[in-house]
Design a protein around this motif. Structure first.
Motif, PDB file in Angstrom:
ATOM      1  N   UNK A  51      -3.474  77.055  51.677  1.00  0.00           N
ATOM      2  CA  UNK A  51      -3.188  78.454  51.976  1.00  0.00           C
ATOM      3  C   UNK A  51      -2.210  78.507  53.146  1.00  0.00           C
ATOM      4  N   UNK A  52      -1.139  79.274  52.980  1.00  0.00           N
ATOM      5  CA  UNK A  52      -0.107  79.360  54.015  1.00  0.00           C
ATOM      6  C   UNK A  52       0.213  80.832  54.270  1.00  0.00           C
ATOM      7  N   UNK A  53       0.218  81.212  55.543  1.00  0.00           N
ATOM      8  CA  UNK A  53       0.570  82.578  55.945  1.00  0.00           C
ATOM      9  C   UNK A  53       2.026  82.605  56.386  1.00  0.00           C
ATOM     10  N   UNK A  54       2.783  83.567  55.854  1.00  0.00           N
ATOM     11  CA  UNK A  54       4.215  83.658  56.123  1.00  0.00           C
ATOM     12  C   UNK A  54       4.552  84.966  56.830  1.00  0.00           C
ATOM     13  N   UNK A  55       5.625  84.913  57.627  1.00  0.00           N
ATOM     14  CA  UNK A  55       6.150  86.127  58.249  1.00  0.00           C
ATOM     15  C   UNK A  55       7.673  86.058  58.226  1.00  0.00           C
ATOM     16  N   UNK A 104       6.360  79.886  57.300  1.00  0.00           N
ATOM     17  CA  UNK A 104       4.923  79.714  57.414  1.00  0.00           C
ATOM     18  C   UNK A 104       4.618  78.284  57.800  1.00  0.00           C
ATOM     19  N   UNK A 105       3.448  78.047  58.362  1.00  0.00           N
ATOM     20  CA  UNK A 105       3.080  76.714  58.827  1.00  0.00           C
ATOM     21  C   UNK A 105       1.731  76.312  58.259  1.00  0.00           C
ATOM     22  N   UNK A 106       1.658  75.037  57.879  1.00  0.00           N
ATOM     23  CA  UNK A 106       0.422  74.440  57.386  1.00  0.00           C
ATOM     24  C   UNK A 106       0.261  73.083  58.052  1.00  0.00           C
ATOM     25  N   UNK A 107      -0.977  72.769  58.463  1.00  0.00           N
ATOM     26  CA  UNK A 107      -1.216  71.476  59.110  1.00  0.00           C
ATOM     27  C   UNK A 107      -0.832  70.328  58.194  1.00  0.00           C
ATOM     28  N   UNK A 108      -1.113  70.509  56.899  1.00  0.00           N
ATOM     29  CA  UNK A 108      -0.828  69.421  55.952  1.00  0.00           C
ATOM     30  C   UNK A 108       0.627  69.415  55.486  1.00  0.00           C
TER      31      UNK A 108
END
Length: 211
Positions: A56-60, A91-95
């Motif tokens: 899941x990735x949140x974008x702006x 957006x940023x994801x740890x993985x």
């Protein structure tokens, strides 16, 4: 628009159309003059990568949307055609690291705002529905790849009471999983899938954001 290889809808003229930024009025139940809406956008996407997992990735970010003249001066009969002319989302994801989403330059991403047919509609102004077919590029440096969707992402907003529908929630219409292909090997098996997309259309942004 003739340089686009794939037209996902009707082209809208941009020449001479004014840019609209923060402070521009948004009036309910009124068909506006043509304009280029410079709007904020926030989204929540889910990606599935075979053999790796689901993320899941949140974008702006923002979009720039050009609108055609309305087909009718009155809200009830007005239809408006739209083209996405620019999009930039991060957006940023740890993985997966930082992901950047932009428009596919070979696609014309287009849509329309119109009143849905409702045989049971009562008196008074009726809300419209907005839909847009979008071709995207997904830059995922941590995977060392750039992905694109061959089938369009269909962005939809219901209960539209003003144009643009600033502040309105929307949804990406995806049937189970939308394939994403590597631009280097576009006819191989999909590298990933987009399985869910929800978004909120923001209001007008200041002009400085685009300079």
């Amino acid at each position: 628009m003739s340089e686009k290889k794939t037209l996902l809808g009707r082209p809208v003229e941009t020449e001479g159309v004014p840019n609209l930024y923060e402070g521009s009025p948004v009036v309910k139940w009124k068909a506006p003059e043509p304009g280029i809406d410079n709007l904020g956008l926030h989204s929540w996407d889910t990606f599935a990568i075979p053999g790796v997992g689901e993320f899941d990735v949140e974008f702006d970010g923002y979009v720039r949307v050009v609108r055609s003249p309305a087909t009718d001066e009155e809200w009830a009969g007005a239809e408006v055609y739209t083209n996405l002319i620019e999009m930039h989302m991060t957006g940023a994801s740890e993985e997966l690291g930082t992901i950047t989403v932009t428009l596919n330059p070979e696609y014309l991403s287009a849509g329309q705002i119109r009143t849905p047919f409702d045989p049971y509609a009562g008196e008074g102004p009726a809300a419209k529905a907005c839909r847009m077919a979008v071709g995207c590029m997904f830059d995922i440096p941590k995977l060392g790849t750039r992905l694109f969707n061959r089938e369009p992402v269909i962005l939809t907003i219901d209960d539209v009471r003003s144009i643009p529908p600033a502040g309105a929630p929307g949804k990406g219409q995806i049937y189970r999983m939308l394939p994403l292909y590597d631009v280097r090997t576009p006819w191989d098996e999909p590298t990933a899938y987009l399985t869910s997309l929800k978004f909120n259309m923001g209001g007008y942004l200041p002009a400085e954001r685009f300079q």
